[in-house]
Design an enzyme around this catalytic site. Structure first.
Site, PDB file in Angstrom:
ATOM      1  N   HIS A  26       0.818  -1.221   0.000  1.00  0.00           N
ATOM      2  CA  HIS A  26       0.000   0.000   0.000  1.00  0.00           C
ATOM      3  C   HIS A  26       0.848   1.265   0.000  1.00  0.00           C
ATOM      4  O   HIS A  26       0.337   2.346  -0.269  1.00  0.00           O
ATOM      5  CB  HIS A  26      -1.016  -0.014   1.156  1.00  0.00           C
ATOM      6  CG  HIS A  26      -0.468   0.421   2.472  1.00  0.00           C
ATOM      7  ND1 HIS A  26      -0.006  -0.469   3.417  1.00  0.00           N
ATOM      8  CD2 HIS A  26      -0.306   1.649   3.015  1.00  0.00           C
ATOM      9  CE1 HIS A  26       0.404   0.207   4.488  1.00  0.00           C
ATOM     10  NE2 HIS A  26       0.229   1.498   4.269  1.00  0.00           N
ATOM     11  N   ASP A  81       0.053  -7.576   1.957  1.00  0.00           N
ATOM     12  CA  ASP A  81       0.501  -6.172   1.853  1.00  0.00           C
ATOM     13  C   ASP A  81       2.028  -6.099   1.841  1.00  0.00           C
ATOM     14  O   ASP A  81       2.659  -5.632   2.784  1.00  0.00           O
ATOM     15  CB  ASP A  81      -0.089  -5.368   3.013  1.00  0.00           C
ATOM     16  CG  ASP A  81       0.092  -3.862   2.848  1.00  0.00           C
ATOM     17  OD1 ASP A  81       0.548  -3.426   1.774  1.00  0.00           O
ATOM     18  OD2 ASP A  81      -0.240  -3.136   3.811  1.00  0.00           O
ATOM     19  N   GLN A  83       0.395   6.374  11.265  1.00  0.00           N
ATOM     20  CA  GLN A  83       0.573   6.902   9.917  1.00  0.00           C
ATOM     21  C   GLN A  83       2.023   7.334   9.706  1.00  0.00           C
ATOM     22  O   GLN A  83       2.597   8.029  10.539  1.00  0.00           O
ATOM     23  CB  GLN A  83      -0.343   8.113   9.670  1.00  0.00           C
ATOM     24  CG  GLN A  83      -1.817   7.772   9.566  1.00  0.00           C
ATOM     25  CD  GLN A  83      -2.492   7.634  10.915  1.00  0.00           C
ATOM     26  OE1 GLN A  83      -2.019   8.160  11.910  1.00  0.00           O
ATOM     27  NE2 GLN A  83      -3.596   6.923  10.940  1.00  0.00           N
TER      28      GLN A  83
END
Length: 236
Positions: free
Chosen positions: A39, A87, A175
């Site tokens: 991602h 991922d 994040q």
């Protein structure tokens, strides 16, 4: 500190200062590759849009460290952005890096046991001041069993065998940490050098009942993809 010496920063090549350019983490593997999350790179049109920094624990806010060009981006063929399955991605570097030391992959088929301590590192959001640090940060988090993590009060079945969970309230990746390493200590002489997981996804950051979710390096399909993607640098 010697923790996760193979930590890499993925940078937007067009942005001059490294702190502003950093968007994901990664791990140096076999001196020539970066293991990261799918991602982090599945939206990138050309490898030239990404540069990699290795061996830096501090990101400059004004200038550049030694940036290495990326010549190819390979994404796990089973990567599914909806389920976040598989991922994993591998970047090939334009040159071989001899220092720092490269990561060692967790054994094929291995699945970290509940309670195992993972050391996770990155320059991502700390949800404190400063939110986005210039110094590499790390946190030690326990693995949470897939059963617990898939419980009704947690992720409700969303955690597949290509993933595992690790975290505790107030301790998590966030994040900006995506793609970076989750490692386990293999011996006292080489602390935290086994790449067990790749920072993948989660509900919030460090929220009670919602540990971080990591791509599982030991998952046979994930492991085989990394090995195949790092066999021959000419095979773009």
């Amino acid at each position: 500190s010697a923790i996760n010496v193979f930590q890499a920063a993925l940078l937007q090549a067009s942005i001059t200062n490294d702190r502003g350019a950093q968007f994901c983490g990664g791990s140096l593997y076999q001196g020539r590759y970066i293991v990261t999350a799918a991602h982090c790179v599945d939206f990138i049109a050309s490898p030239s849009e990404v540069a990699v920094l290795v061996g830096n624990r501090t990101l400059s806010t004004t200038s550049q460290g030694k940036r290495i060009e990326v010549t190819s981006i390979k994404i796990h063929p089973a990567w599914n952005p909806n389920s976040e399955d598989s991922d994993v991605a591998v970047l090939t570097l334009a040159e071989t890096v001899t220092t720092p030391k490269s990561a060692v992959l967790a054994a094929r088929g291995s699945d970290p046991a509940a309670g195992t301590i993972n050391t996770v590192s990155g320059w991502g959001n700390t949800e404190s001041t400063p939110a986005y640090p210039t110094e590499l940060r790390s946190v030690d988090v326990p693995v949470v069993s897939r059963t617990t993590c898939n419980g009704a009060s947690s992720y409700g079945g969303a955690v597949s065998s290509t993933m595992y969970c690790a975290g505790a309230t107030g301790k998590d990746s966030c994040q900006g940490d995506s793609g970076g390493p989750a490692t386990t200590s293999s011996s006292s002489s080489t602390p935290y050098n086994t790449l067990t997981g790749i920072v993948s996804w989660g509900n919030g950051c460090a929220d009670a009942g919602f540990p971080g979710v990591y791509a599982r390096v030991g998952d046979p399909a994930n492991y085989d993809f990394i090995v195949a993607a790092t066999q021959d640098p000419t095979n773009g």
